[in-house]
Design a protein around this motif. Structure first.
Motif, mmCIF file in Angstrom:
data_model
loop_
_atom_site.group_PDB
_atom_site.id
_atom_site.type_symbol
_atom_site.label_atom_id
_atom_site.label_comp_id
_atom_site.label_asym_id
_atom_site.label_seq_id
_atom_site.Cartn_x
_atom_site.Cartn_y
_atom_site.Cartn_z
ATOM 1 N N PHE A 142 9.911 11.045 19.388
ATOM 2 C CA PHE A 142 9.073 10.139 20.112
ATOM 3 C C PHE A 142 8.532 11.327 21.647
ATOM 4 C CE2 PHE A 142 13.328 11.186 22.326
ATOM 5 C CZ PHE A 142 13.138 11.048 23.858
ATOM 6 N N GLY A 143 8.133 12.364 21.581
ATOM 7 C CA GLY A 143 7.412 12.910 22.502
ATOM 8 C C GLY A 143 7.522 14.651 22.238
ATOM 9 N N ILE A 185 4.999 11.355 26.051
ATOM 10 C CA ILE A 185 6.586 10.174 25.298
ATOM 11 C C ILE A 185 5.208 8.896 24.718
ATOM 12 C CG2 ILE A 185 8.054 8.543 25.724
ATOM 13 C CD1 ILE A 185 7.966 11.469 26.569
ATOM 14 N N SER A 186 5.680 8.645 23.267
ATOM 15 C CA SER A 186 5.491 7.429 22.243
ATOM 16 C C SER A 186 6.608 6.213 22.577
ATOM 17 C CB SER A 186 5.048 8.060 21.071
ATOM 18 O OG SER A 186 4.481 6.643 20.401
ATOM 19 N N GLU A 187 5.376 5.853 23.873
ATOM 20 C CA GLU A 187 5.913 5.063 24.137
ATOM 21 C C GLU A 187 6.743 3.395 22.988
ATOM 22 O OE1 GLU A 187 7.394 4.453 27.188
ATOM 23 O OE2 GLU A 187 6.500 5.829 27.695
ATOM 24 N N ASP A 188 5.736 3.648 21.976
ATOM 25 C CA ASP A 188 5.078 2.919 20.591
ATOM 26 C C ASP A 188 6.718 3.476 20.473
ATOM 27 O OD1 ASP A 188 3.237 1.743 21.448
ATOM 28 O OD2 ASP A 188 2.376 2.917 20.355
ATOM 29 N N VAL A 210 9.421 4.488 21.089
ATOM 30 C CA VAL A 210 10.456 5.254 21.861
ATOM 31 C C VAL A 210 11.017 3.206 21.671
ATOM 32 C CG1 VAL A 210 11.375 4.803 24.423
ATOM 33 C CG2 VAL A 210 10.037 6.746 23.934
ATOM 34 N N ARG A 211 10.117 2.582 21.687
ATOM 35 C CA ARG A 211 10.448 1.069 21.183
ATOM 36 C C ARG A 211 10.390 0.701 20.469
ATOM 37 N NH1 ARG A 211 6.154 -0.121 23.760
ATOM 38 N NH2 ARG A 211 4.317 -0.927 21.590
ATOM 39 N N ARG A 264 14.301 1.539 19.678
ATOM 40 C CA ARG A 264 15.286 1.432 20.518
ATOM 41 C C ARG A 264 16.252 2.231 20.759
ATOM 42 N NH1 ARG A 264 17.286 -3.959 17.458
ATOM 43 N NH2 ARG A 264 14.577 -5.313 16.450
ATOM 44 N N GLY A 277 16.946 4.390 27.433
ATOM 45 C CA GLY A 277 15.926 4.744 29.113
ATOM 46 C C GLY A 277 16.948 6.173 29.265
ATOM 47 N N VAL A 318 16.428 8.543 26.553
ATOM 48 C CA VAL A 318 15.362 9.582 26.623
ATOM 49 C C VAL A 318 15.772 10.232 27.482
ATOM 50 C CG1 VAL A 318 13.019 8.762 27.386
ATOM 51 C CG2 VAL A 318 14.050 7.062 26.152
ATOM 52 N N GLU A 368 15.656 14.498 27.265
ATOM 53 C CA GLU A 368 14.709 15.565 27.390
ATOM 54 C C GLU A 368 15.244 16.469 28.592
ATOM 55 O OE1 GLU A 368 10.671 14.173 29.936
ATOM 56 O OE2 GLU A 368 11.691 13.109 30.100
#
Length: 436
Positions: free
Chosen positions: A67-68, A78-81, A83-84, A87, A90, A93, A97
């Protein structure tokens, strides 16, 4: 294409990257296996060597899905898409990281032994690995160096599957890969020695590169991107003219074949050898992207010859070279010979590498430019076609056979021999042409 070891792969990759030497590059090896390859590239280009330490951030329950990525200097992508869609909470993540940042810091400190990173701001970054499988790590490295300030990103590897290279061309400004076999299963299959690279070797190579002053780049010419006027088309090209009071001097135009483009690593390696000998070069795409999709276009040698003629006219009107030569590969060699057969062509010399001069047909007898045919000794079918074509030539000509070489001259030292033969032929004939 097979490689003896990473050092051999690095030397051969460096030959395909010589055109980047004029861009004040920084060479960055992906640890650990990419660093021995990058060491040879940096030494050949006279460029500083560093490591590019990146860490992919994987979805906790599906580590292969990234995801990043993070890199040194606080770079965080970070690819928010993803991550979303995956699911990822936070707190997860943050935990992933945090662990990746600690591991990255430890690895960077261990490999560099406390030395600072080489600054990338405003420079060309050449990201080097010993091979590419999925391309995920290489793509993350490209993102990181761009975020660290690199103005241009070149990704280089000795071997990779074709689909990975196609994808990575969207991630880097340029991808240089020596071999893209369709029957690809693992990077190590393409090396005789693919033993693990220990941290100690990486540390030693980085220390050696730092301690020794970088030699001057071997290329003495500046490359510029141009749009070649070929009749009704504008074709992308890379023009390299020798520096100094001699002006454009003699320029060799490259006619690519079999669907390759101006980015062909083999032709670029030959062009670099010609540049070091004081010759200018023009590598340009004879086909548009849409035309490349139709395989039959690479065998349409008469239209290709017409474009080469138009491009030659453009070169002469724009840069007034003292003499012009043609270097043709595969079907491009037939196009070069057809263009040279025009009574008004005034071409100083022609060199064919693994070419199909037979496709020029009855026009071979009209060629007046001194012509050198270079064929691999194990490329038996093409060798016989070249012998038949040589019998039709009425100009000064010679057939050189490179022992043990196959069609693409992938064997160690084979392409170097091609470059030397072409250099000697062009320097002799174009220099004489320029004086008349």
């Amino acid at each position: 294409m097979f490689f003896t070891d990473r050092a051999d792969a690095g030397r051969r990759l460096a030959a395909a990257l010589r055109h980047v030497a004029t861009e004040d590059p920084v060479v960055l090896g992906l640890p650990r296996g990419g660093v021995p390859v990058a060491f040879e590239v940096a030494r050949e280009l006279g460029a500083p060597l560093d490591v590019i330490v990146v860490r992919k951030l994987g979805v906790p329950y599906h580590q292969e899905l990234g995801f990043g990525a993070i890199g040194e200097g606080g770079v965080r992508i970070i690819s928010e898409d993803i991550v979303r869609q995956a699911r990822v909470a936070g707190e997860d993540v943050a935990a992933v990281e945090r662990a990746a940042q600690e591991a990255l810091g430890r690895q960077a400190h261990r490999l560099r032994e406390g030395r600072p990173r080489v600054p990338l701001t405003g420079r060309t970054a050449i990201v080097v690995d010993d091979g590419i499988a999925t391309g995920a790590t290489a793509a993350a490295a490209c993102e990181v160096v761009r975020a660290q300030g690199a103005s241009r990103v070149v990704l280089a590897a000795p071997v990779a599957p074709p689909d990975a290279v196609a994808w990575l061309r969207t991630e880097a400004d340029e991808v240089v890969c020596l071999s893209t076999p369709r029957a690809f299963r693992a990077v190590g299959e393409w090396y005789q020695d693919f033993s693990q690279t220990p941290d100690e070797e990486v540390v030693a190579l980085l220390a050696e590169a730092t301690a020794a002053p970088a030699p001057a780049p071997r290329s003495t010419a500046a490359e510029v991107a141009v749009e070649v006027d070929a009749g009704s088309l504008r074709l992308a090209g890379d023009l390299t003219l020798p520096r100094g009071p001699g002006g454009a001097g003699a320029v060799v135009m490259f006619a690519h074949g079999s669907g390759s483009s101006r980015l062909s690593p083999r032709n670029r390696a030959v062009a670099a050898a010609l540049n070091r000998a004081g010759l200018g070069t023009l590598l340009f795409d004879l086909l548009t992207l849409d035309e490349e999709a139709d395989r039959s276009n690479v065998f349409a040698v008469e239209p290709l010859a017409g474009r080469l003629t138009d491009a030659t006219r453009w070169l002469r009107s724009r840069y007034a070279p003292a003499a012009v030569g043609y270097f043709g590969a595969s079907t491009g060699a037939a196009a070069a010979l057809l263009a040279a057969a025009d009574p008004e062509a005034d071409i100083g010399a022609v060199v064919s590498r693994g070419g199909r001069p037979d496709l020029a047909g009855p026009r071979l007898g009209d060629v007046r430019a001194p012509t050198l045919l270079i064929v691999g000794g194990r490329d038996t079918t093409v060798l016989e076609l070249n012998r038949q074509a040589q019998a039709e030539l009425r100009c000064e000509n010679h057939l050189d056979v490179v022992p043990g070489a196959t069609h693409l001259f992938e064997e160690p030292g084979a392409l170097d021999e091609v470059a030397e033969l072409a250099r000697d032929w062009f320097t002799h004939h174009l220099s004489a042409k320029g004086r008349t």
